[in-house]
Write a protein that holds these residues in place. Structure first.
Motif, PDB file in Angstrom:
ATOM      1  N   GLU A  92      -3.596 -46.684  -3.882  1.00 57.70           N
ATOM      2  CA  GLU A  92      -4.402 -46.562  -5.110  1.00 57.70           C
ATOM      3  C   GLU A  92      -5.879 -46.391  -4.776  1.00 57.70           C
ATOM      4  N   ARG A  93      -6.379 -47.196  -3.829  1.00 58.56           N
ATOM      5  CA  ARG A  93      -7.797 -47.078  -3.454  1.00 58.56           C
ATOM      6  C   ARG A  93      -8.054 -45.727  -2.806  1.00 58.56           C
ATOM      7  N   LEU A  94      -7.135 -45.277  -1.954  1.00 59.31           N
ATOM      8  CA  LEU A  94      -7.284 -43.975  -1.306  1.00 59.31           C
ATOM      9  C   LEU A  94      -7.295 -42.857  -2.345  1.00 59.31           C
ATOM     10  N   ASP A  95      -6.475 -42.990  -3.369  1.00 59.23           N
ATOM     11  CA  ASP A  95      -6.446 -41.994  -4.435  1.00 59.23           C
ATOM     12  C   ASP A  95      -7.787 -41.942  -5.168  1.00 59.23           C
ATOM     13  N   VAL A  96      -8.393 -43.086  -5.411  1.00 57.75           N
ATOM     14  CA  VAL A  96      -9.714 -43.127  -6.051  1.00 57.75           C
ATOM     15  C   VAL A  96     -10.740 -42.420  -5.171  1.00 57.75           C
ATOM     16  N   VAL A  97     -10.715 -42.698  -3.866  1.00 61.20           N
ATOM     17  CA  VAL A  97     -11.666 -42.064  -2.941  1.00 61.20           C
ATOM     18  C   VAL A  97     -11.458 -40.555  -2.921  1.00 61.20           C
ATOM     19  N   ARG A  98     -10.221 -40.103  -2.945  1.00 62.24           N
ATOM     20  CA  ARG A  98      -9.959 -38.660  -2.989  1.00 62.24           C
ATOM     21  C   ARG A  98     -10.530 -38.036  -4.258  1.00 62.24           C
ATOM     22  N   GLN A  99     -10.466 -38.737  -5.373  1.00 59.12           N
ATOM     23  CA  GLN A  99     -11.055 -38.229  -6.622  1.00 59.12           C
ATOM     24  C   GLN A  99     -12.574 -38.141  -6.500  1.00 59.12           C
ATOM     25  N   LEU A 100     -13.174 -39.130  -5.848  1.00 57.48           N
ATOM     26  CA  LEU A 100     -14.632 -39.164  -5.726  1.00 57.48           C
ATOM     27  C   LEU A 100     -15.156 -38.140  -4.724  1.00 57.48           C
ATOM     28  N   ARG A 101     -14.286 -37.597  -3.916  1.00 60.86           N
ATOM     29  CA  ARG A 101     -14.706 -36.583  -2.949  1.00 60.86           C
ATOM     30  C   ARG A 101     -15.333 -35.371  -3.649  1.00 60.86           C
ATOM     31  N   SER A 102     -14.872 -35.090  -4.865  1.00 55.60           N
ATOM     32  CA  SER A 102     -15.395 -33.956  -5.632  1.00 55.60           C
ATOM     33  C   SER A 102     -16.726 -34.263  -6.301  1.00 55.60           C
ATOM     34  N   GLY A 103     -17.106 -35.508  -6.338  1.00 56.59           N
ATOM     35  CA  GLY A 103     -18.373 -35.896  -6.956  1.00 56.59           C
ATOM     36  C   GLY A 103     -18.234 -37.202  -7.715  1.00 56.59           C
ATOM     37  N   PRO A 104     -19.356 -37.760  -8.164  1.00 54.08           N
ATOM     38  CA  PRO A 104     -19.343 -39.036  -8.876  1.00 54.08           C
ATOM     39  C   PRO A 104     -18.492 -38.972 -10.141  1.00 54.08           C
ATOM     40  N   LEU A 105     -17.935 -40.122 -10.496  1.00 53.25           N
ATOM     41  CA  LEU A 105     -17.137 -40.258 -11.714  1.00 53.25           C
ATOM     42  C   LEU A 105     -17.496 -41.560 -12.408  1.00 53.25           C
ATOM     43  N   ASP A 106     -17.355 -41.572 -13.713  1.00 52.77           N
ATOM     44  CA  ASP A 106     -17.430 -42.835 -14.426  1.00 52.77           C
ATOM     45  C   ASP A 106     -16.154 -43.596 -14.125  1.00 52.77           C
ATOM     46  N   MET A 107     -16.273 -44.900 -13.980  1.00 56.06           N
ATOM     47  CA  MET A 107     -15.103 -45.710 -13.639  1.00 56.06           C
ATOM     48  C   MET A 107     -13.984 -45.499 -14.654  1.00 56.06           C
ATOM     49  N   ALA A 108     -14.325 -45.331 -15.909  1.00 55.32           N
ATOM     50  CA  ALA A 108     -13.316 -45.130 -16.949  1.00 55.32           C
ATOM     51  C   ALA A 108     -12.557 -43.813 -16.753  1.00 55.32           C
ATOM     52  N   ASP A 109     -13.151 -42.851 -16.053  1.00 54.67           N
ATOM     53  CA  ASP A 109     -12.519 -41.546 -15.852  1.00 54.67           C
ATOM     54  C   ASP A 109     -11.657 -41.466 -14.590  1.00 54.67           C
ATOM     55  N   CYS A 110     -11.704 -42.492 -13.739  1.00 54.09           N
ATOM     56  CA  CYS A 110     -10.856 -42.505 -12.543  1.00 54.09           C
ATOM     57  C   CYS A 110      -9.420 -42.744 -12.969  1.00 54.09           C
ATOM     58  N   SER A 111      -8.554 -41.817 -12.620  1.00 52.57           N
ATOM     59  CA  SER A 111      -7.155 -41.999 -12.985  1.00 52.57           C
ATOM     60  C   SER A 111      -6.431 -42.692 -11.840  1.00 52.57           C
ATOM     61  N   LEU A 112      -5.501 -43.540 -12.204  1.00 52.52           N
ATOM     62  CA  LEU A 112      -4.699 -44.254 -11.232  1.00 52.52           C
ATOM     63  C   LEU A 112      -3.258 -43.787 -11.345  1.00 52.52           C
ATOM     64  N   ARG A 113      -2.523 -43.939 -10.274  1.00 53.69           N
ATOM     65  CA  ARG A 113      -1.118 -43.534 -10.294  1.00 53.69           C
ATOM     66  C   ARG A 113      -0.304 -44.405 -11.243  1.00 53.69           C
ATOM     67  N   VAL A 114      -0.758 -45.623 -11.444  1.00 49.63           N
ATOM     68  CA  VAL A 114      -0.096 -46.537 -12.371  1.00 49.63           C
ATOM     69  C   VAL A 114      -0.995 -46.639 -13.608  1.00 49.63           C
TER      70      VAL A 114
END
Length: 106
Positions: free
Chosen positions: A28-50
């Protein structure tokens, strides 16, 4: 002293390889980091697998990443803005972040 709006982040010199690797070891943490690789995100916009993950668990995921120095978590209005600390990680551990993020997902 850290307030909810001003969370502590380790300095570049304080980044510790075992802590960074631990933070990146959870899917899950790795997935968040992969999303942030494209640029900053609001925490509410980070999608989780669950998708129905409790807010407290999501907050804990972000705390582990922040305390390891992988992300910045800063106040942004009423929310939180997440940023990948790629420059700090590259300076401290050259090639680590691309090697981990580009590894095949299992």
């Amino acid at each position: 002293m850290a307030t909810p709006a001003n969370l502590p982040h380790p300095t570049r010199a304080d980044l510790d390889l075992p802590s960074v690797l631990f933070a990146l070891s959870d899917p899950e943490r790795l997935d968040v980091v992969r999303q942030l690789r494209s640029g900053p995100l609001d925490m509410a916009d980070c999608s989780l697998r669950v998708p129905d993950m409790p807010k407290s668990t999501k907050s804990h995921l972000m705390k582990v990443l922040r305390e390891a120095g992988v992300i910045r978590n800063e106040a942004n209005g009423r929310g939180r803005r997440l940023t990948l600390r790629s420059e700090d990680l590259e300076a401290r551990f050259p090639g680590l972040l691309p090697a981990v993020l580009d590894a095949p997902v299992q």
